[in-house]
Design a protein around this motif. Sequence first.
Motif, PDB file in Angstrom:
ATOM      1  N   GLY A 157       0.793  -1.221   0.000  1.00 23.91           N
ATOM      2  CA  GLY A 157       0.000   0.000   0.000  1.00 23.91           C
ATOM      3  C   GLY A 157       0.829   1.276   0.000  1.00 23.91           C
ATOM      4  O   GLY A 157       0.270   2.374  -0.062  1.00 23.91           O
ATOM      5  N   ARG A 158       2.150   1.140   0.036  1.00 22.65           N
ATOM      6  CA  ARG A 158       3.051   2.291  -0.046  1.00 22.65           C
ATOM      7  C   ARG A 158       3.790   2.244  -1.378  1.00 22.65           C
ATOM      8  O   ARG A 158       3.800   1.219  -2.067  1.00 22.65           O
ATOM      9  CB  ARG A 158       4.041   2.287   1.118  1.00 22.65           C
ATOM     10  N   THR A 159       4.419   3.346  -1.768  1.00 22.58           N
ATOM     11  CA  THR A 159       5.078   3.376  -3.069  1.00 22.58           C
ATOM     12  C   THR A 159       6.343   2.530  -3.073  1.00 22.58           C
ATOM     13  O   THR A 159       7.015   2.372  -2.044  1.00 22.58           O
ATOM     14  CB  THR A 159       5.446   4.807  -3.488  1.00 22.58           C
ATOM     15  N   LEU A 160       6.655   1.996  -4.231  1.00 22.49           N
ATOM     16  CA  LEU A 160       7.827   1.141  -4.383  1.00 22.49           C
ATOM     17  C   LEU A 160       9.104   1.895  -4.032  1.00 22.49           C
ATOM     18  O   LEU A 160       9.965   1.378  -3.316  1.00 22.49           O
ATOM     19  CB  LEU A 160       7.893   0.611  -5.814  1.00 22.49           C
ATOM     20  N   GLU A 161       9.226   3.137  -4.499  1.00 21.57           N
ATOM     21  CA  GLU A 161      10.467   3.876  -4.273  1.00 21.57           C
ATOM     22  C   GLU A 161      10.664   4.266  -2.811  1.00 21.57           C
ATOM     23  O   GLU A 161      11.789   4.503  -2.384  1.00 21.57           O
ATOM     24  CB  GLU A 161      10.522   5.121  -5.169  1.00 21.57           C
ATOM     25  N   SER A 162       9.583   4.331  -2.028  1.00 22.36           N
ATOM     26  CA  SER A 162       9.710   4.710  -0.621  1.00 22.36           C
ATOM     27  C   SER A 162       9.928   3.515   0.300  1.00 22.36           C
ATOM     28  O   SER A 162      10.255   3.685   1.476  1.00 22.36           O
ATOM     29  CB  SER A 162       8.460   5.465  -0.159  1.00 22.36           C
ATOM     30  N   THR A 163       9.765   2.297  -0.221  1.00 25.60           N
ATOM     31  CA  THR A 163       9.827   1.116   0.638  1.00 25.60           C
ATOM     32  C   THR A 163      10.894   0.113   0.259  1.00 25.60           C
ATOM     33  O   THR A 163      11.166  -0.818   1.032  1.00 25.60           O
ATOM     34  CB  THR A 163       8.480   0.369   0.626  1.00 25.60           C
ATOM     35  N   CYS A 164      11.508   0.269  -0.913  1.00 25.29           N
ATOM     36  CA  CYS A 164      12.424  -0.758  -1.409  1.00 25.29           C
ATOM     37  C   CYS A 164      13.824  -0.216  -1.617  1.00 25.29           C
ATOM     38  O   CYS A 164      14.024   0.777  -2.338  1.00 25.29           O
ATOM     39  CB  CYS A 164      11.892  -1.340  -2.723  1.00 25.29           C
ATOM     40  N   PHE A 165      14.809  -0.854  -1.006  1.00 27.80           N
ATOM     41  CA  PHE A 165      16.211  -0.530  -1.246  1.00 27.80           C
ATOM     42  C   PHE A 165      16.585  -1.075  -2.622  1.00 27.80           C
ATOM     43  O   PHE A 165      16.354  -2.236  -2.912  1.00 27.80           O
ATOM     44  CB  PHE A 165      17.083  -1.143  -0.155  1.00 27.80           C
ATOM     45  N   ARG A 166      17.168  -0.218  -3.457  1.00 28.87           N
ATOM     46  CA  ARG A 166      17.438  -0.502  -4.875  1.00 28.87           C
ATOM     47  C   ARG A 166      16.111  -0.731  -5.618  1.00 28.87           C
ATOM     48  O   ARG A 166      15.917  -1.723  -6.338  1.00 28.87           O
ATOM     49  CB  ARG A 166      18.378  -1.695  -5.034  1.00 28.87           C
ATOM     50  N   TRP A 167      15.205   0.220  -5.436  1.00 28.08           N
ATOM     51  CA  TRP A 167      13.861   0.076  -5.998  1.00 28.08           C
ATOM     52  C   TRP A 167      13.868   0.033  -7.523  1.00 28.08           C
ATOM     53  O   TRP A 167      12.967  -0.577  -8.133  1.00 28.08           O
ATOM     54  CB  TRP A 167      12.941   1.205  -5.513  1.00 28.08           C
ATOM     55  N   GLU A 168      14.876   0.641  -8.140  1.00 28.30           N
ATOM     56  CA  GLU A 168      14.927   0.611  -9.605  1.00 28.30           C
ATOM     57  C   GLU A 168      15.035  -0.830 -10.122  1.00 28.30           C
ATOM     58  O   GLU A 168      14.472  -1.172 -11.168  1.00 28.30           O
ATOM     59  CB  GLU A 168      16.114   1.434 -10.114  1.00 28.30           C
ATOM     60  N   ARG A 169      15.763  -1.658  -9.401  1.00 33.66           N
ATOM     61  CA  ARG A 169      15.879  -3.066  -9.789  1.00 33.66           C
ATOM     62  C   ARG A 169      14.549  -3.792  -9.597  1.00 33.66           C
ATOM     63  O   ARG A 169      14.160  -4.637 -10.407  1.00 33.66           O
ATOM     64  CB  ARG A 169      16.979  -3.745  -8.978  1.00 33.66           C
ATOM     65  N   ALA A 170      13.869  -3.461  -8.504  1.00 31.89           N
ATOM     66  CA  ALA A 170      12.549  -4.040  -8.273  1.00 31.89           C
ATOM     67  C   ALA A 170      11.580  -3.624  -9.369  1.00 31.89           C
ATOM     68  O   ALA A 170      10.765  -4.439  -9.836  1.00 31.89           O
ATOM     69  CB  ALA A 170      12.027  -3.616  -6.907  1.00 31.89           C
ATOM     70  N   ALA A 171      11.665  -2.365  -9.795  1.00 29.47           N
ATOM     71  CA  ALA A 171      10.769  -1.866 -10.831  1.00 29.47           C
ATOM     72  C   ALA A 171      10.937  -2.648 -12.133  1.00 29.47           C
ATOM     73  O   ALA A 171       9.951  -2.927 -12.837  1.00 29.47           O
ATOM     74  CB  ALA A 171      11.023  -0.376 -11.067  1.00 29.47           C
ATOM     75  N   GLN A 172      12.163  -3.035 -12.443  1.00 27.84           N
ATOM     76  CA  GLN A 172      12.411  -3.820 -13.653  1.00 27.84           C
ATOM     77  C   GLN A 172      11.770  -5.205 -13.542  1.00 27.84           C
ATOM     78  O   GLN A 172      11.159  -5.696 -14.508  1.00 27.84           O
ATOM     79  CB  GLN A 172      13.915  -3.951 -13.900  1.00 27.84           C
ATOM     80  N   ILE A 173      11.908  -5.819 -12.385  1.00 23.54           N
ATOM     81  CA  ILE A 173      11.338  -7.158 -12.194  1.00 23.54           C
ATOM     82  C   ILE A 173       9.816  -7.104 -12.215  1.00 23.54           C
ATOM     83  O   ILE A 173       9.149  -7.942 -12.829  1.00 23.54           O
ATOM     84  CB  ILE A 173      11.836  -7.769 -10.873  1.00 23.54           C
TER      85      ILE A 173
END
Length: 248
Positions: A157-173
């Motif tokens: 329920g929170r944004t990917l960039e605010s909750t994930c370390f190295r969120w750019e990699r998560a965004a690709q997956i």
Amino acid sequence: MVFIYKNNELCERMSLSEALSVNTSVISVVGAGGKTTLLHRLEDECVRKKQHVIITTTTKIMHENKPYFLEDTSIGKIKDTLGKFGRVWIGSRDLISGKTAPPAKEILDEIFWWELPILVEADGAKRLPLKVPAEHEPVIPSQTGHVVSVYGLDAIGRTLESTCFRWERAAQILEKGGEEFVTAKDIAILASSHKAGRKGCPPYAQYTVVLNKADSASKREAALEVCRELNVRGVENIVVTSLHSKKL
């Protein structure tokens, strides 16, 4: 509270060590959302069962001012500390960061053969609920018999960039933008991915996902949704926890 996922239900267990089937092997803890708290919980449970336990790192952890927290140590000091306290944290001082870095290789090479639980913090996450590792991460020892991958349910329920370390990699997956909200399915995708949660897991090692911060009925319902998605994606060993930073 500690649960295992079985037959589409959360089944409560008496302890985290029971849920994870902790035995005399090397357990590497990766991911985010409560790794250090999980290590402390396992440490305390082992000591209460009068089972000696060693905790160490292959990355960096915060130094703790405790008599069983050793830096620049020796095998003799490790054995003495285990005899006195039933537990020992081992590492070496990083003079630049002030944190505790891995102990000397020869120390690890010897203790990894000892017949007792050895808990390894093998990843860092900047205290965020989610993590996708870089090329050089995680640092899982080859002697590892069990990889535990931790995720914080408070990311949902929170944004990917605010909750994930190295969120750019998560965004690709996940094929989504950093401003989009994290879903239960997203956590399952990351936890089952060999580019994320399963990255570096030895083929012979057991793999368990821990969904932490199930602190309310709604979070436990969200955990069930993640569990179901994980099963579909081939992950069978799942533990759901509500671990708090205060040591028991």
